[in-house]
Design a protein around this motif. Sequence first.
Motif, short mmCIF file in Angstrom:
data_model
loop_
_atom_site.label_atom_id
_atom_site.label_comp_id
_atom_site.label_asym_id
_atom_site.label_seq_id
_atom_site.Cartn_x
_atom_site.Cartn_y
_atom_site.Cartn_z
N GLY A 225 0.82 -1.24 0.03
CA GLY A 225 0.00 -0.03 0.20
C GLY A 225 1.01 1.29 0.12
O GLY A 225 0.54 2.20 -0.74
N LEU A 226 1.95 1.40 0.76
CA LEU A 226 2.73 2.26 0.88
C LEU A 226 3.42 2.64 -0.51
O LEU A 226 3.59 3.87 -0.76
CB LEU A 226 3.82 2.31 1.96
CG LEU A 226 4.76 3.51 2.04
CD1 LEU A 226 3.87 4.64 2.48
CD2 LEU A 226 5.84 3.32 3.33
N ALA A 227 3.90 1.53 -1.18
CA ALA A 227 4.59 1.69 -2.39
C ALA A 227 3.66 2.21 -3.54
O ALA A 227 3.95 3.16 -4.43
CB ALA A 227 4.95 0.35 -2.86
N LEU A 228 2.17 1.85 -3.26
CA LEU A 228 1.44 2.31 -4.21
C LEU A 228 1.16 3.93 -4.16
O LEU A 228 1.10 4.41 -5.20
CB LEU A 228 0.04 1.59 -4.09
CG LEU A 228 -1.19 1.76 -5.19
CD1 LEU A 228 -0.61 1.56 -6.46
CD2 LEU A 228 -2.31 0.91 -4.84
N VAL A 229 1.22 4.21 -2.89
CA VAL A 229 0.93 5.63 -2.48
C VAL A 229 2.14 6.66 -3.11
O VAL A 229 1.85 7.48 -3.90
CB VAL A 229 0.74 6.02 -1.13
CG1 VAL A 229 0.81 7.45 -0.85
CG2 VAL A 229 -0.62 5.48 -0.56
N LEU A 230 3.12 5.92 -2.74
CA LEU A 230 4.42 6.55 -3.18
C LEU A 230 4.59 6.62 -4.76
O LEU A 230 5.08 7.68 -5.42
CB LEU A 230 5.79 6.12 -2.65
CG LEU A 230 5.89 6.39 -1.13
CD1 LEU A 230 6.95 5.65 -0.62
CD2 LEU A 230 5.87 7.80 -0.89
N GLN A 231 4.27 5.52 -5.39
CA GLN A 231 4.34 5.58 -6.73
C GLN A 231 3.58 6.58 -7.55
O GLN A 231 3.92 7.28 -8.62
CB GLN A 231 3.96 4.12 -7.35
CG GLN A 231 5.08 3.12 -7.14
CD GLN A 231 4.59 1.77 -7.49
OE1 GLN A 231 3.45 1.68 -7.76
NE2 GLN A 231 5.40 0.62 -7.13
N HIS A 232 2.26 6.77 -7.27
CA HIS A 232 1.49 7.81 -7.56
C HIS A 232 1.74 9.30 -7.33
O HIS A 232 1.92 10.01 -8.25
CB HIS A 232 0.06 7.66 -7.01
CG HIS A 232 -0.81 6.48 -7.51
ND1 HIS A 232 -1.19 6.64 -9.07
CD2 HIS A 232 -1.48 5.49 -7.16
CE1 HIS A 232 -1.82 5.54 -9.20
NE2 HIS A 232 -1.88 4.67 -8.44
N LEU A 233 2.43 9.48 -6.14
CA LEU A 233 2.69 10.82 -5.72
C LEU A 233 3.98 11.00 -6.55
O LEU A 233 4.34 12.12 -6.90
CB LEU A 233 3.02 10.81 -4.21
CG LEU A 233 1.64 10.87 -3.43
CD1 LEU A 233 2.14 10.81 -2.00
CD2 LEU A 233 0.66 12.01 -3.65
N VAL A 234 5.01 10.18 -6.52
CA VAL A 234 6.36 10.65 -7.13
C VAL A 234 6.21 10.52 -8.53
O VAL A 234 6.53 11.50 -9.32
CB VAL A 234 7.53 9.48 -6.63
CG1 VAL A 234 8.54 9.65 -7.74
CG2 VAL A 234 7.73 9.43 -5.15
N GLY A 235 5.35 9.61 -9.26
CA GLY A 235 5.02 9.64 -10.60
C GLY A 235 4.09 10.90 -11.10
O GLY A 235 4.45 11.71 -12.24
N ASN A 236 3.42 11.51 -10.24
CA ASN A 236 2.73 12.88 -10.55
C ASN A 236 3.66 13.93 -10.40
O ASN A 236 3.56 14.96 -11.30
CB ASN A 236 1.73 13.03 -9.15
CG ASN A 236 0.73 14.12 -9.70
OD1 ASN A 236 -0.12 14.20 -10.63
ND2 ASN A 236 0.99 15.13 -8.77
N ALA A 237 4.60 13.76 -9.41
CA ALA A 237 5.70 14.87 -9.48
C ALA A 237 6.50 14.97 -10.69
O ALA A 237 6.67 16.15 -11.51
CB ALA A 237 6.46 14.95 -8.29
#
Length: 319
Positions: A225-237
């Motif tokens: 779950g944490l990886a999914l959150v970070l993937q979206h946030l970092v990918g969005n950045a």
Amino acid sequence: MPGRIRAKWRPPLALILGVTLGAVLALPAAGILALWRLAPSLGWREAEAVIASVILVLTALLGWALWRVLLRPIRALAARATGIAAGTDRASEPLAHYGTREMQRLGQAVLDMGATLAGREAVLRTYADHATHELRSPLTAIRGAAELLSEPGLAHADRMRLAARIGTAAARMDALLDAQRALARAREPRFVGRTTLAEVVPALHGGPEVAVEGADVPLPLAAEGLALVLQHLVGNAAAHGARRVTLTAAPGRLTVTDDGPGVSAGNRGRIFEPFFTTRREAGGTGMGLAIVATLLEAHAGTIRLADEGPGARFEVSFP
């Protein structure tokens, strides 16, 4: 937000049951003992009448106490549950009396469940509206291209161009449907656990540079779950031009900061809405931040866009 029950002392159910059973056992014994004590002075009939009256009064008081502590809160809670199911406005307000600690916990669980169901219903309504709007555009493009393709005298180049338009619209619909499935999965509380940034950051490759502070601080979310959150946030950045992202973990808190252009004032209030995107021409579905917010909400977490910084700064909080 669900209503919160005012904290105060309430007797446990075990105490109520113990007192009731004790009274049931003690009243007959006390009546027999009192009869033997009072009969010599009052006479048997008079003593029996007095003791019977006292036992009736005590039984009535015990019945009233059980009605107030148990029966009345149970009926009121059942009525509130019915009101929540019917969508009554005041059904989410706490009761005046809950009787026992167990009834208080049950009452709070009912209020929380009602708030969760109401929130999910509102999300589904909003999502259905957005999905209908978003799917209408590619459907319109496909319908228009199909009508033009039926023209017998259409040039080959035009046919190829219309076919490409249909393919683009179909790909857009497929991406939207994939995002819909991802959003539905994010609503499930299936990422319960604890992990650290040190465990998931190595999987964030191929994007901007990632700096980590508090790498060993445990966060209340499973690694997936944490990886999914970070993937979206970092990918969005990265999609908005950021070259460096800083992840800062503290107990119950995660901050994601980038050096990109930030979020404009006009878009700040909409970035967590499903399908809202400023990269529609580049194929963006506008579901990344909505998925993050939904996943965190399913695990009692929240995310907000902070006011600080020239770039974007997202703050994730856990209870």
